[in-house]
Design an enzyme around this catalytic site. Structure first.
Site, short mmCIF file in Angstrom:
data_model
loop_
_atom_site.label_atom_id
_atom_site.label_comp_id
_atom_site.label_asym_id
_atom_site.label_seq_id
_atom_site.Cartn_x
_atom_site.Cartn_y
_atom_site.Cartn_z
N LYS A 1 39.09 44.38 -2.89
CA LYS A 1 38.38 43.03 -2.59
C LYS A 1 38.84 42.85 -1.02
O LYS A 1 38.53 41.65 -0.63
CB LYS A 1 38.45 42.01 -3.51
CG LYS A 1 38.23 42.21 -4.90
CD LYS A 1 37.04 43.22 -5.20
CE LYS A 1 35.65 42.61 -4.81
NZ LYS A 1 34.42 43.35 -4.85
N ALA A 2 39.50 43.77 -0.28
CA ALA A 2 39.91 43.41 0.95
C ALA A 2 38.93 43.58 1.92
O ALA A 2 39.25 43.45 3.36
CB ALA A 2 41.27 44.03 1.23
N THR B 1 34.20 48.10 1.46
CA THR B 1 32.84 48.32 1.62
C THR B 1 32.36 48.20 2.97
O THR B 1 31.71 49.04 3.58
CB THR B 1 31.82 47.46 0.54
OG1 THR B 1 32.60 47.58 -0.57
CG2 THR B 1 30.62 48.14 0.33
N THR C 1 40.25 54.72 -1.40
CA THR C 1 41.15 54.52 -2.44
C THR C 1 41.71 53.03 -2.40
O THR C 1 41.86 52.48 -1.39
CB THR C 1 42.41 55.50 -2.31
OG1 THR C 1 43.14 55.48 -3.45
CG2 THR C 1 43.11 55.20 -0.97
N HIS C 2 42.18 52.70 -3.84
CA HIS C 2 43.08 51.49 -3.91
C HIS C 2 44.45 51.78 -4.14
O HIS C 2 45.12 50.59 -4.57
CB HIS C 2 42.21 50.59 -5.06
CG HIS C 2 41.10 50.29 -4.56
ND1 HIS C 2 40.56 49.63 -3.26
CD2 HIS C 2 39.91 49.64 -5.33
CE1 HIS C 2 39.40 48.90 -3.42
NE2 HIS C 2 38.99 49.26 -4.66
N ARG D 1 43.89 41.77 3.29
CA ARG D 1 42.96 40.46 3.48
C ARG D 1 44.29 39.56 2.84
O ARG D 1 44.93 39.74 2.11
CB ARG D 1 42.10 40.47 2.58
CG ARG D 1 40.98 39.20 2.49
CD ARG D 1 39.78 39.48 1.60
NE ARG D 1 38.89 38.37 1.99
CZ ARG D 1 37.78 38.20 1.29
NH1 ARG D 1 37.50 39.17 0.59
NH2 ARG D 1 36.86 37.39 1.62
N SER E 1 38.43 36.45 -4.30
CA SER E 1 37.50 37.51 -4.47
C SER E 1 37.51 38.40 -5.59
O SER E 1 36.69 38.94 -6.48
CB SER E 1 37.34 38.51 -3.28
OG SER E 1 36.42 39.39 -3.30
N MET F 1 24.58 43.39 4.95
CA MET F 1 24.93 44.41 4.07
C MET F 1 24.65 43.72 2.64
O MET F 1 24.56 44.57 1.53
CB MET F 1 26.45 44.51 4.01
CG MET F 1 26.85 45.51 5.43
SD MET F 1 28.47 45.90 5.31
CE MET F 1 28.74 46.78 3.79
N PHE G 1 28.00 41.21 -5.69
CA PHE G 1 29.31 41.96 -5.19
C PHE G 1 29.53 41.58 -3.83
O PHE G 1 30.48 41.13 -3.59
CB PHE G 1 28.73 43.41 -5.12
CG PHE G 1 29.72 44.44 -4.50
CD1 PHE G 1 30.80 44.89 -5.53
CD2 PHE G 1 30.08 44.59 -3.10
CE1 PHE G 1 31.84 45.66 -4.96
CE2 PHE G 1 30.88 45.33 -2.70
CZ PHE G 1 31.85 45.59 -3.90
P1 A3P Z 1 34.06 38.03 -1.35
O1 A3P Z 1 34.06 38.08 -2.68
O2 A3P Z 1 35.01 36.88 -0.93
O3 A3P Z 1 32.64 37.31 -0.89
P2 A3P Z 1 35.65 45.37 -1.37
O4 A3P Z 1 34.35 45.98 -0.67
O5 A3P Z 1 36.74 45.65 -0.91
O6 A3P Z 1 35.24 45.28 -2.74
O7 A3P Z 1 35.48 43.57 -0.80
C1 A3P Z 1 34.51 42.89 -1.16
C2 A3P Z 1 34.84 41.79 -0.48
O8 A3P Z 1 34.21 42.04 1.00
C3 A3P Z 1 33.69 40.55 -1.01
O9 A3P Z 1 34.21 39.23 -0.64
C4 A3P Z 1 32.34 40.88 -0.21
O10 A3P Z 1 31.61 39.71 0.17
C5 A3P Z 1 33.11 41.07 1.22
N1 A3P Z 1 32.39 41.69 2.07
C6 A3P Z 1 31.59 42.96 2.13
N2 A3P Z 1 30.91 43.20 3.23
C7 A3P Z 1 31.05 42.39 4.11
C8 A3P Z 1 30.71 42.22 5.44
N3 A3P Z 1 29.89 43.02 5.87
N4 A3P Z 1 31.33 40.96 6.12
C9 A3P Z 1 32.02 40.31 5.54
N5 A3P Z 1 32.63 40.27 4.31
C10 A3P Z 1 31.92 41.46 3.51
#
Ligand code: A3P
Length: 296
Positions: free
Chosen positions: A48-49, A52, A108-109, A131, A139, A233, A256
């Site tokens: 969640k940092a 993606t 990877t995590h 993050r 998140s 996105m 997501f």
């Molecule tokens: P939030 O839950 O705070 O919205 P990961 O991809 O590592 O799983 O991280 C997901 C987190 O990144 C989520 O945070 C998601 O909304 C945020 N995220 C994904 N794409 C993003 C983008 N283009 N800009 C900002 N945040 C993004």
């Protein structure tokens, strides 16, 4: 909505002290033995940092900002997740990697010490995204609610101590961000911050471009920044994880692409929770000075 019987929340089993979902722990030997190609790129994060987001920026950079090319498949198909073993339809990382020619963008995590040594021996490029702890925690809490393969998050107030004690999937956030930070110079890791990406995405896209020894035009950089905005996105079916069916990712519980902001922790932590968290944070982070922002 009820989860189908074939999907379950997996228990955590420690691998060298790191709690990992059972399907990862049970396949650990083959994950550890993975040999990347020197041209492969690793994107490493605590969950969640901003994984993606970074995967999309890198894919677009490698395709000179070609939006259509980057819509050829959903994120987890374009960019394999090293340690994942099923559940369907997310392909098992190792099987998936066998079907792709290098250079591959591998996600990877795993914490630093569990990254297969071939990545370092082959001097692969590695991008780490960190993050701030409180936003990362928030998140992850929502993600654990909606990802029906992750262990039950339980109630919010109990989730904070679990995070602080490193009892979540992939272990301690503190050790994770520190592990890569300490090795970043020796191992030539590009260490990025989610907050920097939010503050000035163009600057961070340019940093990634230079690290990858790529050169794209200013116009293409602008396009990449636009295509990787949170809004775009979230709407893009290839990046918003709508490819994963509801019995696995129940996006009616929490999408997501949830909020994509810095400082959302203020809407969740009470002043007492924040104080308790900060006191513990100082202790856990006293041996390093990683410039996290928006934490207090
Ligand atoms: P939030 O839950 O705070 O919205 P990961 O991809 O590592 O799983 O991280 C997901 C987190 O990144 C989520 O945070 C998601 O909304 C945020 N995220 C994904 N794409 C993003 C983008 N283009 N800009 C900002 N945040 C993004």
């Amino acid at each position: 909505k009820k989860a189908s019987t074939s999907i379950s929340r997996f228990p955590l089993i420690p691998v060298r002290g790191i709690p990992l979902m059972s399907f990862i722990a049970n396949n650990w030997d083959s994950i550890w033995a993975f040999r990347p190609d020197p041209s492969d790129l690793l994107i490493a994060t605590y969950p969640k940092a901003g994984t993606t987001w970074t995967q999309e920026i890198v894919d677009l950079l490698l395709h000179n900002g070609d939006a259509e090319a980057c819509k050829r498949a959903p994120t987890p198909v374009r960019s394999p997740f090293l340690e994942i073993f099923s559940p369907p339809p997310i392909p098992s990382g190792l099987d998936h990697l066998k079907t792709m020619d290098p250079p591959r963008i591998i996600k990877t995590h795993l914490p630093f010490q569990l990254v297969p040594t071939g990545f370092w021996e082959n001097k692969c490029k590695v991008i780490y995204v960190a993050r701030n702890a409180k936003d990362n925690l928030v998140s992850y809490f929502y993600f654990d609610c909606m990802n029906l393969t992750q262990p039950e998050p339980g109630p919010w107030e109990g989730y904070i101590p679990k995070f602080m004690k490193g009892e979540l999937s992939w272990g301690s956030w503190y050790d994770h961000v520190k592990g890569y930070w300490m090795e970043r110079e020796k191992k030539n890791i590009l260490y990025l911050f989610y907050e920097d990406m939010k503050e000035n995405p163009r600057r961070e896209v340019e940093r990634i471009m230079k690290y990858l020894d790529l050169s794209v035009s200013d116009e293409v950089i602008s396009r990449i920044v636009e295509l990787t905005s949170f809004k775009n996105m979230k709407e893009n079916p290839m990046t918003n994880y709508s490819c994963v069916p509801a019995p696995v990712f129940d996006q009616s519980i929490s999408p997501f692409m949830r909020k994509g902001e810095v400082g959302d922790w203020r809407n969740h932590f009470t002043p007492e929770q924040s104080k308790m968290f900060d006191e513990d944070y100082k202790k856990q982070m006293k041996d390093v000075n990683i410039p996290f922002r928006d934490l207090i």
